[in-house]
Enzyme design. Structure first.
Site, PDB file in Angstrom:
ATOM      1  N   ILE A 161      77.243  43.103  66.385  1.00  0.00           N
ATOM      2  CA  ILE A 161      77.445  44.237  65.484  1.00  0.00           C
ATOM      3  C   ILE A 161      76.867  43.946  64.110  1.00  0.00           C
ATOM      4  O   ILE A 161      76.149  44.767  63.529  1.00  0.00           O
ATOM      5  CB  ILE A 161      78.948  44.571  65.382  1.00  0.00           C
ATOM      6  CG1 ILE A 161      79.470  45.079  66.729  1.00  0.00           C
ATOM      7  CG2 ILE A 161      79.202  45.595  64.273  1.00  0.00           C
ATOM      8  CD1 ILE A 161      80.978  45.179  66.803  1.00  0.00           C
ATOM      9  N   ASP A 180      79.227  33.798  57.984  1.00  0.00           N
ATOM     10  CA  ASP A 180      79.633  33.493  59.357  1.00  0.00           C
ATOM     11  C   ASP A 180      79.642  31.979  59.518  1.00  0.00           C
ATOM     12  O   ASP A 180      78.586  31.357  59.609  1.00  0.00           O
ATOM     13  CB  ASP A 180      78.679  34.134  60.368  1.00  0.00           C
ATOM     14  CG  ASP A 180      79.252  34.131  61.778  1.00  0.00           C
ATOM     15  OD1 ASP A 180      79.811  33.094  62.189  1.00  0.00           O
ATOM     16  OD2 ASP A 180      79.157  35.166  62.461  1.00  0.00           O
ATOM     17  N   ALA A 236      86.826  46.237  62.396  1.00  0.00           N
ATOM     18  CA  ALA A 236      87.103  45.136  63.322  1.00  0.00           C
ATOM     19  C   ALA A 236      88.536  45.228  63.836  1.00  0.00           C
ATOM     20  O   ALA A 236      88.837  45.978  64.759  1.00  0.00           O
ATOM     21  CB  ALA A 236      86.837  43.802  62.639  1.00  0.00           C
ATOM     22  N   ARG A 237      89.439  44.484  63.216  1.00  0.00           N
ATOM     23  CA  ARG A 237      90.821  44.448  63.666  1.00  0.00           C
ATOM     24  C   ARG A 237      91.769  44.541  62.481  1.00  0.00           C
ATOM     25  O   ARG A 237      91.499  43.989  61.407  1.00  0.00           O
ATOM     26  CB  ARG A 237      91.112  43.141  64.433  1.00  0.00           C
ATOM     27  CG  ARG A 237      90.473  43.068  65.809  1.00  0.00           C
ATOM     28  CD  ARG A 237      91.091  44.065  66.768  1.00  0.00           C
ATOM     29  NE  ARG A 237      90.506  43.991  68.103  1.00  0.00           N
ATOM     30  CZ  ARG A 237      89.478  44.713  68.511  1.00  0.00           C
ATOM     31  NH1 ARG A 237      88.884  45.556  67.666  1.00  0.00           N
ATOM     32  NH2 ARG A 237      89.031  44.612  69.752  1.00  0.00           N
ATOM     33  N   ASP A 261      89.529  51.462  60.075  1.00  0.00           N
ATOM     34  CA  ASP A 261      89.523  51.986  61.442  1.00  0.00           C
ATOM     35  C   ASP A 261      90.542  51.287  62.338  1.00  0.00           C
ATOM     36  O   ASP A 261      90.819  51.759  63.432  1.00  0.00           O
ATOM     37  CB  ASP A 261      88.121  51.838  62.036  1.00  0.00           C
ATOM     38  CG  ASP A 261      87.959  52.586  63.351  1.00  0.00           C
ATOM     39  OD1 ASP A 261      88.272  53.796  63.378  1.00  0.00           O
ATOM     40  OD2 ASP A 261      87.515  51.973  64.343  1.00  0.00           O
ATOM     41  N   GLU A 266      99.365  48.711  65.238  1.00  0.00           N
ATOM     42  CA  GLU A 266      98.623  49.891  65.643  1.00  0.00           C
ATOM     43  C   GLU A 266      99.361  50.585  66.772  1.00  0.00           C
ATOM     44  O   GLU A 266      99.738  49.920  67.738  1.00  0.00           O
ATOM     45  CB  GLU A 266      97.213  49.482  66.089  1.00  0.00           C
ATOM     46  CG  GLU A 266      96.247  50.640  66.148  1.00  0.00           C
ATOM     47  CD  GLU A 266      94.794  50.185  66.195  1.00  0.00           C
ATOM     48  OE1 GLU A 266      94.180  50.332  67.265  1.00  0.00           O
ATOM     49  OE2 GLU A 266      94.286  49.694  65.169  1.00  0.00           O
ATOM     50  N   HIS A 285      90.561  54.163  65.140  1.00  0.00           N
ATOM     51  CA  HIS A 285      89.998  53.108  65.984  1.00  0.00           C
ATOM     52  C   HIS A 285      88.845  53.661  66.831  1.00  0.00           C
ATOM     53  O   HIS A 285      88.738  53.381  68.027  1.00  0.00           O
ATOM     54  CB  HIS A 285      91.083  52.516  66.884  1.00  0.00           C
ATOM     55  CG  HIS A 285      90.812  51.072  67.248  1.00  0.00           C
ATOM     56  ND1 HIS A 285      91.769  50.094  67.192  1.00  0.00           N
ATOM     57  CD2 HIS A 285      89.688  50.460  67.670  1.00  0.00           C
ATOM     58  CE1 HIS A 285      91.257  48.942  67.570  1.00  0.00           C
ATOM     59  NE2 HIS A 285      89.981  49.142  67.854  1.00  0.00           N
TER      60      HIS A 285
END
Length: 329
Positions: A161, A180, A236-237, A261, A266, A285
């Site tokens: 992504i 990263d 992402a999360r 998102d 959740e 999401h």
């Protein structure tokens, strides 16, 4: 025929692929633990979306051989429990990379150009517009916004992504930097210091998995390093960004905006502070769930089960050591 349990329905192309390969497909009537434990008892395989697959559910799968994740993130699957039960876990990488990257670009444009605010104000004040200049209206309410060209986008996580997002952002004329810790080389400059990332970025896109290292990775301390105009996008999360700290920073004009998102927990609770924070775009999401991405994910998740059943290692195994134990048949 071997039973494949879907915790939630996947795209029809994935279901048909399984049926064409002589699997029976059952969609669980609910994702709650008791229902899943009942449904998984005689399942050869299970395909998971975003609901949780906990140890007690996995333990109940007496015939279970493979868990296939209809996506990339596996934080909702107890991989240790699966491994202890000699159950392979597989995932699908890259199938929704363009969908998520497009979401990030879209939300950056919405936030930067203040398009949602303009839409809301135009509806709210429609009876007050007669005789007004719309450009003057935009100026009065601060709706003119900014271009993203020339701005700096920091991508946290340069997997499939992140790398697609970098290309799209560069096409818009953005400066792109990345972070990263698992990469030595990347298509954009990698910064080793998150402190420097936070100081430089006009936009921050979170594209990392939720782990013990990334949980609450961005909280009040990190936000204090950012520009007051910085916008944060989390596709992402939930749990990577501290939601209370983010809402506080937005309401105190310490940040320029946010697009969120994914939430923790959740779905978000009614008292989630982001529901009332300023300059905040909340979505369901959906970043990686375009029709095209859903088809690719469904095919990938189904193919992992088909490959495993035929004695072949799935393309993206999470605990490949289980496969070596000969549990595919």
């Amino acid at each position: 025929m071997k039973k494949v349990l879907l915790s939630e329905k996947i795209d029809d192309v994935g279901i048909k692929l399984l049926q064409d390969n002589e699997f029976t497909v059952t969609v669980s009537p609910s994702t709650d633990a008791e229902t899943m434990k009942k449904e998984i008892r005689d399942a050869y395989a299970v395909i998971m979306r975003s609901s949780a697959l906990t140890k007690d559910i996995i333990d109940a799968g007496k015939e279970l051989k493979i868990i296939s994740r209809n996506g990339t993130g596996i934080n909702n699957v107890d991989v240790n429990a699966a491994t202890a039960n000699h159950v392979l876990v597989a995932k699908v990488n890259g199938a929704n990379a363009y969908a998520v990257a497009e979401y990030v670009i879209s939300t950056m444009l919405l936030l930067s150009r203040r398009l949602l605010t303009s839409d809301h104000l135009l509806h709210e004040k429609k009876n007050e517009l007669k005789g007004l200049s719309l450009p003057g209206f935009s100026t009065e309410y601060g709706l003119n916004g900014h271009e993203i060209k020339g701005k700096t986008l920091a991508i946290l996580g340069l997997g499939h992504i992140g790398q697609v997002l970098a290309k799209l952002a560069q096409a818009f004329g953005m400066n792109v930097i990345g972070y990263d810790p698992y990469l030595k080389t990347a298509p954009v400059p990698l910064l080793g210091s998150l402190t420097e990332i936070y100081k430089q970025a006009d936009f921050i896109s979170v594209n990392m998995p939720l782990t013990s290292e990334t949980r609450d990775m961005i909280s009040a301390k990190e936000m204090a390093l950012m520009k007051p105009t910085t916008c944060i996008i989390n596709s992402a999360r939930g749990g990577i960004i501290n939601e209370q700290d983010l809402a506080t920073a937005l309401n105190n004009d310490k940040l320029g905006g946010a697009a969120i998102d994914s939430f923790s927990p959740e779905p978000p609770q009614p008292d989630n502070p982001l529901f009332s924070s300023k300059h905040t775009l909340l979505t369901t999401h959906l970043a990686g769930t375009t029709l095209e991405a859903n088809q690719a994910l469904g095919i990938g998740a189904a193919q992992a089960i088909i490959d495993f059943s035929n004695g072949k290692m799935p393309q993206f195994p999470v605990n490949p050591e289980v496969f070596k134990k000969g549990n595919s048949l």
